[in-house]
Design an enzyme around this catalytic site. Structure first.
Site, short mmCIF file in Angstrom:
data_model
loop_
_atom_site.label_atom_id
_atom_site.label_comp_id
_atom_site.label_asym_id
_atom_site.label_seq_id
_atom_site.Cartn_x
_atom_site.Cartn_y
_atom_site.Cartn_z
N HIS A 154 80.66 23.83 20.80
CA HIS A 154 81.22 24.84 21.70
C HIS A 154 80.11 25.40 22.57
O HIS A 154 78.98 25.55 22.09
CB HIS A 154 81.88 25.97 20.90
CG HIS A 154 82.82 26.78 21.72
ND1 HIS A 154 82.39 27.84 22.50
CD2 HIS A 154 84.15 26.67 21.93
CE1 HIS A 154 83.43 28.34 23.13
NE2 HIS A 154 84.51 27.66 22.80
N ASP B 160 90.01 23.33 17.97
CA ASP B 160 90.83 22.13 18.11
C ASP B 160 90.74 21.20 16.91
O ASP B 160 91.51 20.25 16.81
CB ASP B 160 90.43 21.37 19.38
CG ASP B 160 90.79 22.15 20.62
OD1 ASP B 160 91.94 22.62 20.67
OD2 ASP B 160 89.95 22.30 21.51
N1 CMC Z 1 79.69 15.42 19.47
C1 CMC Z 1 78.43 14.93 19.55
N2 CMC Z 1 77.42 15.54 20.20
C2 CMC Z 1 77.71 16.70 20.80
C3 CMC Z 1 78.99 17.28 20.76
C4 CMC Z 1 80.00 16.60 20.05
N3 CMC Z 1 81.25 17.08 19.96
N4 CMC Z 1 78.99 18.43 21.45
C5 CMC Z 1 77.73 18.58 21.92
N5 CMC Z 1 76.97 17.54 21.52
C6 CMC Z 1 75.51 17.36 21.76
C7 CMC Z 1 75.25 16.92 23.19
O1 CMC Z 1 75.21 15.51 23.31
C8 CMC Z 1 73.90 17.55 23.44
O2 CMC Z 1 72.92 16.79 22.78
P1 CMC Z 1 71.42 16.63 23.41
O3 CMC Z 1 70.85 18.02 23.41
O4 CMC Z 1 70.71 15.69 22.51
O5 CMC Z 1 71.62 16.09 24.80
C9 CMC Z 1 73.99 18.89 22.71
O6 CMC Z 1 74.92 18.66 21.64
C10 CMC Z 1 74.46 20.05 23.59
O7 CMC Z 1 75.68 19.63 24.19
P2 CMC Z 1 76.19 20.09 25.61
O8 CMC Z 1 77.07 19.02 26.19
O9 CMC Z 1 75.02 20.54 26.45
O10 CMC Z 1 77.03 21.36 25.23
P3 CMC Z 1 78.09 22.08 26.14
O11 CMC Z 1 78.01 23.51 25.82
O12 CMC Z 1 77.91 21.69 27.57
O13 CMC Z 1 79.48 21.45 25.65
C11 CMC Z 1 81.55 21.14 24.61
C12 CMC Z 1 80.40 22.13 24.89
C13 CMC Z 1 82.68 21.87 23.88
C14 CMC Z 1 82.11 20.60 25.92
C15 CMC Z 1 81.02 19.98 23.72
O14 CMC Z 1 80.53 20.47 22.50
C16 CMC Z 1 82.06 18.89 23.48
O15 CMC Z 1 82.23 18.00 24.32
N6 CMC Z 1 82.80 18.94 22.31
C17 CMC Z 1 83.84 17.99 22.05
C18 CMC Z 1 85.11 18.37 22.80
C19 CMC Z 1 85.78 19.58 22.16
O16 CMC Z 1 85.99 19.65 20.96
N7 CMC Z 1 86.20 20.53 23.03
C20 CMC Z 1 86.91 21.74 22.63
C21 CMC Z 1 86.09 22.97 22.85
S1 CMC Z 1 86.79 24.43 22.06
C22 CMC Z 1 88.32 24.68 22.76
C23 CMC Z 1 88.35 24.79 24.24
O17 CMC Z 1 87.45 25.32 24.88
O18 CMC Z 1 89.34 24.36 24.81
#
Ligand code: CMC
Length: 436
Positions: free
Chosen positions: A312, A370
């Site tokens: 998140h 989720d």
């Molecule tokens: N699986 C694997 N790696 C992950 C994941 C994941 N679900 N989420 C983040 N990472 C890694 C990412 O690759 C990055 O690694 P590195 O630093 O080595 O490059 C690090 O963690 C930070 O990730 P980020 O993409 O910079 O984080 P963000 O804040 O931009 O993304 C997020 C947040 C929710 C989009 C992401 O965690 C994600 O894609 N999660 C899976 C989709 C999900 O479950 N979404 C629902 C969110 S909660 C409900 C809502 O908001 O609707």
């Protein structure tokens, strides 16, 4: 300066010059201080760069507070755990919209006010016929919610508080009907008209599951679980879809159009589409033995796959909503007499392994809302394609509360971000014959 006193300003100096600016620090009632950069461009001729807005407050709000490190979520000061276990969705809707929990008389008035608007203009039925039967419910929702502005002209004056109130009621009341009809249309069953004698979540389950040919009784345990799921999704501060609603609303667009924009933004798998993606992922993994290879794939950046339902932007700890849903999941499965659900067992195992894995620990990736919601919804008989639509139904309350708050904020201006331009510098037009 007294080292204990919180700083009131921050001073930025342009390196190598004697130019500097002192910016005020704004302190909210909770949370870290925020540097007010509104005078930065005029003062120093520089912008700020924050793609994804990880360090930027776009507005002031009194609605929702999140402490991502502590895993805390408050609505108007009330912890989400207390609201989920002790309140009802319409009570929370009143709280989000109006700032306080309703007293007994206000509750009757508010609930009646919402439930009186559950029907759709009869001509809206014909809009559905224009969609393919296999249309995704979110596609239908984007279209039909946007189309409400073509039907309810009598409440479109955004500067009139009474119009804003009626539009809010209409949206909260009609989105369950719109979503349930999107589903009925897909499966070729007659649309079920709403029943205002039922509770909000109960009525949604009725419109989804009942048919005109026979009586239908909504299981009260499932209605309560659905109400709780709705509370847990009702609002979440300035997430992508809420920010979309606010940005659309900042132009003076009508609330139906703004909420349609929010629905479009919610649809993506990184946001509300994740609940549907979690189930697809669990089905793909199939068995507990495949968890390890799947996690190896997720950890490999080149695979572009993610562990859906994990991670998140704000929570760097357990999402408090995920904890409540985990407990609710067991209650629902027990009520339905489902023992040893393989999907739940797989999810529990996946969560266990991921929480002990260095990759996830280092990045503070925990289950989000989720991760468990899909398993509960599936057990309740809600089809996977409706998961995100249900999220949209619940979040409409948050969106319209945030929109209303923005419209009442005298400091609100059109949202207009800037950019770092990295394209070609100025050059002269060249005729086609002279181009290489
Ligand atoms: N699986 C694997 N790696 C992950 C994941 C994941 N679900 N989420 C983040 N990472 C890694 C990412 O690759 C990055 O690694 P590195 O630093 O080595 O490059 C690090 O963690 C930070 O990730 P980020 O993409 O910079 O984080 P963000 O804040 O931009 O993304 C997020 C947040 C929710 C989009 C992401 O965690 C994600 O894609 N999660 C899976 C989709 C999900 O479950 N979404 C629902 C969110 S909660 C409900 C809502 O908001 O609707």
């Amino acid at each position: 300066m007294d080292s204990e006193a919180p700083p009131k300003s921050v001073t930025l100096t342009l390196d190598g010059t004697n130019k500097s600016i002192t910016l005020p620090l704004i302190q909210g009632t909770m949370g870290p201080p925020v540097a007010d950069i509104r005078k930065l461009y005029a003062g120093l001729d520089i912008f700020t760069f924050d793609p994804g807005y990880g360090g930027t407050a776009a507005c002031e709000s009194k609605i929702t507070y999140i402490d991502g490190d502590a895993g805390v979520l408050l609505h108007r000061g009330y912890p989400i755990e207390q609201l989920a276990m002790q309140s009802t969705f319409l009570e929370v809707a009143h709280l989000l919209l109006n700032g306080e929990l309703p007293n007994a008389a206000q509750k009757v008035e508010f609930d009646d006010g919402v439930m009186r608007h559950t029907m759709l203009h009869e001509q809206i039925r014909s809009i559905y016929q224009g969609f393919r039967r296999d249309a995704h419910p979110m596609a239908v929702m984007c279209g039909v919610v946007g189309a409400l502005s073509a039907f309810y002209h009598d409440s479109l004056d955004i500067n009139n508080p009474e119009h804003r109130r009626i539009s809010a009621f209409r949206l909260i009341a009609k989105v369950p009907t719109i979503a349930a009809w999107a589903y009925k249309y897909t499966i070729g069953q007659p649309f079920m008209y709403p029943r205002n004698d039922l509770g909000y979540a109960e009525n949604f389950l009725y419109m989804m599951n009942a048919v005109p040919a026979e009586p239908y009784h909504v299981n009260p345990v499932l209605a309560r679980a659905m109400d709780r799921i709705m509370i847990l999704h009702a609002d979440h501060e300035q997430n992508a879809s809420t920010a979309t609603v606010r940005l659309s609303g900042s132009t003076g667009a009508n609330p139906f159009a703004c909420i349609a924009a929010g629905i479009a933004s919610l649809w993506g798998p990184a946001h509300g589409g994740a609940n549907e993606a979690v189930l697809k992922m669990l089905a793909e993994i199939g068995t507990v033995e495949n968890v390890k290879p799947f996690l190896d794939q997720v950890k490999d950046k080149d695979s572009h796959s993610r562990l859906m339902g994990f991670g998140h932007r704000v929570y760097k700890n357990f999402d408090p909503r995920a904890k409540i849903l985990q407990a609710t999941c067991h209650e629902v499965l027990a009520e339905l007499g489902i023992k040893n659900d393989p999907m739940l067992e797989l999810a529990v195992e996946l969560e266990k392994i991921a929480l002990h894995d260095e990759y996830f620990i280092k990045r503070k990736l925990y289950p989000n809302v989720d991760f468990y919601s899909g398993i509960i919804l599936k057990a309740m008989g809600i089809p996977t394609s409706m998961f995100t639509a249900l999220f949209a139904v619940s979040r409409t309350v948050g969106w319209i509360s945030q929109w209303k708050e923005m419209m009442e904020d005298p400091s609100q201006r059109i949202g207009r971000p800037r950019q770092i331009y990295t394209g070609a510098t100025t050059r002269d037009y060249v005729g086609i014959d002279a181009r290489g």
